[in-house]
Design a protein around this motif. Structure first.
Motif, PDB file in Angstrom:
ATOM      1  N   TYR A  63     124.481  71.788  65.658  1.00 29.05           N
ATOM      2  CA  TYR A  63     123.878  70.942  64.082  1.00 29.05           C
ATOM      3  C   TYR A  63     122.705  71.488  64.686  1.00 29.05           C
ATOM      4  O   TYR A  63     121.791  71.077  65.529  1.00 29.05           O
ATOM      5  N   LYS A  64     122.120  71.666  63.104  1.00 32.80           N
ATOM      6  CA  LYS A  64     120.341  72.033  63.176  1.00 32.80           C
ATOM      7  C   LYS A  64     119.980  71.059  61.843  1.00 32.80           C
ATOM      8  O   LYS A  64     121.125  70.984  60.876  1.00 32.80           O
ATOM      9  N   MET A  65     118.952  70.378  61.313  1.00 34.45           N
ATOM     10  CA  MET A  65     117.926  70.065  60.825  1.00 34.45           C
ATOM     11  C   MET A  65     118.127  70.818  59.347  1.00 34.45           C
ATOM     12  O   MET A  65     117.319  71.908  60.233  1.00 34.45           O
ATOM     13  N   ILE A  66     118.427  70.292  58.832  1.00 33.18           N
ATOM     14  CA  ILE A  66     118.156  70.900  57.519  1.00 33.18           C
ATOM     15  C   ILE A  66     117.356  70.033  56.194  1.00 33.18           C
ATOM     16  O   ILE A  66     117.161  70.246  55.342  1.00 33.18           O
ATOM     17  N   GLY A  67     116.941  68.778  56.795  1.00 31.87           N
ATOM     18  CA  GLY A  67     115.705  68.303  56.342  1.00 31.87           C
ATOM     19  C   GLY A  67     115.893  66.720  56.872  1.00 31.87           C
ATOM     20  O   GLY A  67     115.800  66.420  57.269  1.00 31.87           O
ATOM     21  N   VAL A  68     114.910  65.758  55.538  1.00 32.67           N
ATOM     22  CA  VAL A  68     115.055  64.731  56.175  1.00 32.67           C
ATOM     23  C   VAL A  68     114.873  63.574  54.505  1.00 32.67           C
ATOM     24  O   VAL A  68     114.125  63.712  53.718  1.00 32.67           O
ATOM     25  N   ILE A  74     124.026  60.150  46.372  1.00 31.49           N
ATOM     26  CA  ILE A  74     123.538  61.309  46.082  1.00 31.49           C
ATOM     27  C   ILE A  74     122.044  60.220  46.586  1.00 31.49           C
ATOM     28  O   ILE A  74     121.090  59.968  46.393  1.00 31.49           O
ATOM     29  N   ALA A  75     121.576  61.624  47.221  1.00 27.32           N
ATOM     30  CA  ALA A  75     120.338  61.568  48.194  1.00 27.32           C
ATOM     31  C   ALA A  75     119.372  62.666  48.230  1.00 27.32           C
ATOM     32  O   ALA A  75     119.568  63.766  47.491  1.00 27.32           O
ATOM     33  N   LEU A  76     117.869  62.197  48.227  1.00 26.79           N
ATOM     34  CA  LEU A  76     117.116  63.514  47.876  1.00 26.79           C
ATOM     35  C   LEU A  76     116.349  63.869  49.586  1.00 26.79           C
ATOM     36  O   LEU A  76     116.143  62.036  49.543  1.00 26.79           O
ATOM     37  N   TRP A  77     116.264  64.869  49.804  1.00 26.50           N
ATOM     38  CA  TRP A  77     116.353  65.293  51.353  1.00 26.50           C
ATOM     39  C   TRP A  77     114.899  66.213  51.039  1.00 26.50           C
ATOM     40  O   TRP A  77     114.494  67.250  50.394  1.00 26.50           O
ATOM     41  N   THR A  78     113.599  65.937  52.475  1.00 34.70           N
ATOM     42  CA  THR A  78     112.996  66.909  51.918  1.00 34.70           C
ATOM     43  C   THR A  78     113.312  68.445  52.272  1.00 34.70           C
ATOM     44  O   THR A  78     114.031  68.417  53.797  1.00 34.70           O
ATOM     45  N   PRO A  79     113.699  69.274  52.397  1.00 35.54           N
ATOM     46  CA  PRO A  79     113.992  70.848  52.618  1.00 35.54           C
ATOM     47  C   PRO A  79     112.943  71.720  53.401  1.00 35.54           C
ATOM     48  O   PRO A  79     111.974  71.554  53.621  1.00 35.54           O
ATOM     49  N   LEU A  80     113.369  72.247  54.356  1.00 36.97           N
ATOM     50  CA  LEU A  80     112.918  73.076  55.274  1.00 36.97           C
ATOM     51  C   LEU A  80     111.668  74.036  54.656  1.00 36.97           C
ATOM     52  O   LEU A  80     111.229  74.419  55.951  1.00 36.97           O
ATOM     53  N   SER A  81     112.020  74.278  53.761  1.00 37.52           N
ATOM     54  CA  SER A  81     110.677  75.024  52.799  1.00 37.52           C
ATOM     55  C   SER A  81     109.332  73.886  53.167  1.00 37.52           C
ATOM     56  O   SER A  81     108.124  74.498  53.290  1.00 37.52           O
TER      57      SER A  81
END
Length: 184
Positions: free
Chosen positions: A146-151, A162-169
């Motif tokens: 399991y790896k992190m993909i967002g904050v 629905i939630a918004l996540w700061t992405p890997l980019s």
């Protein structure tokens, strides 16, 4: 004794203060072997940096031991995330014990959150509540880990789950700039 430094990635809006310097008291939950919350350990953290273009902040804790026995591994930026893929959110909903919720990865969405201007966020249906901000969003990688993909950045109040996540980019360049051994 040798001092150890622990870095914690979180949401910038979790570090906003009205006055004083950039130090925070953090309550770190302590669990017994049966995963029952038995207390908290209070530590002081310094804000190492806040990203100007996203809802990210990096905290630095210096102590005589590592604070967390495990770390989150971040997914590779070149990973293809698919809409409808399973994901899991972790955080301290309502300031209580850690919670993990399951949801689905959604599309990228351009939104103006927290006065940062319009920027890209990853949308997901993993349920979050107040206190989850700054927590991680994970998926199961091809190798089974399991790896992190967002904050966690924001819940959309009228949307239910629905939630918004700061992405890997956004996360990868921010960490590369701020962690020891990173590259600008």
């Amino acid at each position: 004794r040798q001092r150890a430094t622990t870095y914690i990635l979180t949401a910038k809006h979790c570090t906003t203060k009205t006055k004083g310097d950039e130090y925070f008291v953090i309550d770190i939950p302590i669990y017994d072997k049966g995963n029952v919350l038995i207390g908290e350990r209070v530590v002081f953290a310094k804000v190492k940096d806040k990203d100007a273009t996203s809802d990210l902040a990096l905290l630095e804790l210096t102590d005589y031991q590592n604070i967390f026995p495990r770390i989150s591994i971040m997914e590779s930026q070149d990973t293809n995330l698919y809409i409808g893929e399973d994901c899991w959110a972790s955080g301290y909903a309502l300031g209580k014990s850690i919670m993990v919720t399951k949801g689905l990865v959604g599309p990228m969405e351009r939104a103006n959150v927290g006065g940062l201007g319009y920027t890209d966020y990853l949308r997901a249906t993993a349920q979050i509540a107040g206190g989850n901000s700054g927590g991680g969003l994970y998926h199961q990688s091809l190798d089974g880990s399991y790896k992190m993909i967002g904050v966690a950045t924001a819940a959309i109040p009228s949307s239910g789950f629905i939630a918004l996540w700061t992405p890997l980019s956004k996360i990868a360049p921010f960490l590369a700039k701020n962690l020891p051994g990173g590259k600008d």
